[in-house]
Design a protein around this motif. Sequence first.
Motif, PDB file in Angstrom:
ATOM      1  N   LYS A 133       0.854  -1.186   0.000  1.00  0.00           N
ATOM      2  CA  LYS A 133       0.000   0.000   0.000  1.00  0.00           C
ATOM      3  C   LYS A 133       0.890   1.236   0.000  1.00  0.00           C
ATOM      4  CE  LYS A 133      -3.992   2.049   2.191  1.00  0.00           C
ATOM      5  NZ  LYS A 133      -5.041   1.872   3.172  1.00  0.00           N
ATOM      6  N   PHE A 134       0.623   2.138  -0.922  1.00  0.00           N
ATOM      7  CA  PHE A 134       1.402   3.361  -1.059  1.00  0.00           C
ATOM      8  C   PHE A 134       1.152   4.280   0.141  1.00  0.00           C
ATOM      9  CE2 PHE A 134       1.981   7.736  -2.615  1.00  0.00           C
ATOM     10  CZ  PHE A 134       3.309   7.653  -3.015  1.00  0.00           C
ATOM     11  N   ASN A 135       2.237   4.869   0.662  1.00  0.00           N
ATOM     12  CA  ASN A 135       2.154   5.807   1.769  1.00  0.00           C
ATOM     13  C   ASN A 135       2.580   7.182   1.258  1.00  0.00           C
ATOM     14  OD1 ASN A 135       3.092   7.482   3.988  1.00  0.00           O
ATOM     15  ND2 ASN A 135       2.868   5.672   5.288  1.00  0.00           N
ATOM     16  N   PRO A 136       1.625   8.117   1.105  1.00  0.00           N
ATOM     17  CA  PRO A 136       1.962   9.431   0.535  1.00  0.00           C
ATOM     18  C   PRO A 136       2.919  10.247   1.403  1.00  0.00           C
ATOM     19  CG  PRO A 136      -0.322   9.373   1.270  1.00  0.00           C
ATOM     20  CD  PRO A 136       0.216   7.986   1.428  1.00  0.00           C
ATOM     21  N   GLU A 137       2.950   9.984   2.700  1.00  0.00           N
ATOM     22  CA  GLU A 137       3.846  10.728   3.593  1.00  0.00           C
ATOM     23  C   GLU A 137       5.312  10.450   3.278  1.00  0.00           C
ATOM     24  OE1 GLU A 137       4.959  11.044   8.346  1.00  0.00           O
ATOM     25  OE2 GLU A 137       3.042  10.207   7.751  1.00  0.00           O
ATOM     26  N   THR A 138       5.615   9.173   2.980  1.00  0.00           N
ATOM     27  CA  THR A 138       7.003   8.793   2.711  1.00  0.00           C
ATOM     28  C   THR A 138       7.305   8.661   1.221  1.00  0.00           C
ATOM     29  OG1 THR A 138       6.485   6.441   2.809  1.00  0.00           O
ATOM     30  CG2 THR A 138       7.143   7.509   4.878  1.00  0.00           C
ATOM     31  N   GLY A 139       6.263   8.525   0.407  1.00  0.00           N
ATOM     32  CA  GLY A 139       6.461   8.353  -1.013  1.00  0.00           C
ATOM     33  C   GLY A 139       6.841   6.938  -1.398  1.00  0.00           C
ATOM     34  N   THR A 140       6.704   6.000  -0.478  1.00  0.00           N
ATOM     35  CA  THR A 140       7.026   4.599  -0.740  1.00  0.00           C
ATOM     36  C   THR A 140       5.850   3.732  -0.309  1.00  0.00           C
ATOM     37  OG1 THR A 140       8.077   4.333   1.420  1.00  0.00           O
ATOM     38  CG2 THR A 140       9.507   4.964  -0.404  1.00  0.00           C
ATOM     39  N   GLY A 141       5.955   2.450  -0.602  1.00  0.00           N
ATOM     40  CA  GLY A 141       4.910   1.503  -0.220  1.00  0.00           C
ATOM     41  C   GLY A 141       5.325   0.636   0.929  1.00  0.00           C
ATOM     42  N   PHE A 142       4.354   0.216   1.709  1.00  0.00           N
ATOM     43  CA  PHE A 142       4.602  -0.636   2.876  1.00  0.00           C
ATOM     44  C   PHE A 142       3.651  -1.830   2.856  1.00  0.00           C
ATOM     45  CE2 PHE A 142       5.712   3.675   4.392  1.00  0.00           C
ATOM     46  CZ  PHE A 142       7.059   3.459   4.624  1.00  0.00           C
ATOM     47  N   TRP A 143       3.967  -2.831   3.660  1.00  0.00           N
ATOM     48  CA  TRP A 143       3.110  -4.014   3.773  1.00  0.00           C
ATOM     49  C   TRP A 143       1.708  -3.599   4.209  1.00  0.00           C
ATOM     50  CZ3 TRP A 143       6.084  -8.484   6.617  1.00  0.00           C
ATOM     51  CH2 TRP A 143       7.099  -8.963   5.771  1.00  0.00           C
ATOM     52  N   ASP A 144       0.739  -4.245   3.599  1.00  0.00           N
ATOM     53  CA  ASP A 144      -0.665  -4.045   3.957  1.00  0.00           C
ATOM     54  C   ASP A 144      -1.271  -5.416   4.197  1.00  0.00           C
ATOM     55  OD1 ASP A 144      -3.179  -2.957   4.359  1.00  0.00           O
ATOM     56  OD2 ASP A 144      -3.630  -2.843   2.228  1.00  0.00           O
ATOM     57  N   PHE A 145      -1.785  -5.623   5.408  1.00  0.00           N
ATOM     58  CA  PHE A 145      -2.329  -6.933   5.791  1.00  0.00           C
ATOM     59  C   PHE A 145      -3.817  -7.060   5.598  1.00  0.00           C
ATOM     60  CE2 PHE A 145       1.507  -6.351   8.463  1.00  0.00           C
ATOM     61  CZ  PHE A 145       2.256  -7.356   7.928  1.00  0.00           C
ATOM     62  N   GLU A 146      -4.514  -5.992   5.189  1.00  0.00           N
ATOM     63  CA  GLU A 146      -5.963  -5.994   4.995  1.00  0.00           C
ATOM     64  C   GLU A 146      -6.657  -6.779   6.061  1.00  0.00           C
ATOM     65  OE1 GLU A 146      -7.040  -6.974   0.984  1.00  0.00           O
ATOM     66  OE2 GLU A 146      -6.353  -5.060   0.283  1.00  0.00           O
TER      67      GLU A 146
END
Length: 146
Positions: A133-146
């Motif tokens: 999942k993209f994180n606009p604060e950091t500009g990168t994506g992180f794991w998303d466990f839904e």
Amino acid sequence: MDYRNYNGTYYIRADKGDEVIDCIHKVCEKENIKSAIFSGIGGCSSAVIQTFIPEKGEFESESLDGCMLELVSINGNIISGENGELSHHAHAVFAFKRNGEHCIAGGHLKETTVLYTAEIELRPVTGGVIKKKFNPETGTGFWDFE
């Protein structure tokens, strides 16, 4: 490249001229693996490593080539993006000699080409799928466990 599945863990042998991350992606695509972790070692001819610069919100790259690069360690993951596409996040450390001195370089691994072999263990996630999942604060994506 060749690989085998032993009890749900994939063992990948990348050969001379193979790009390691590409080999991992190909196995995941062929075997319908949506998320996994991997680790390995090898001997490479070139690599592009990166360091994320938070102030700039971007990676700075360094190319390593012209010598034997011992792939001391590669660790990473493959996850599914928001649209189902596979992406990787890998870090690696290389040891090499430059001007007669032993050197080490490491960081985020963009790509590396095999000189002799690379031996990779790929362990698929069981019981679920890890997404990105993209994180606009950091500009990168992180794991998303839904």
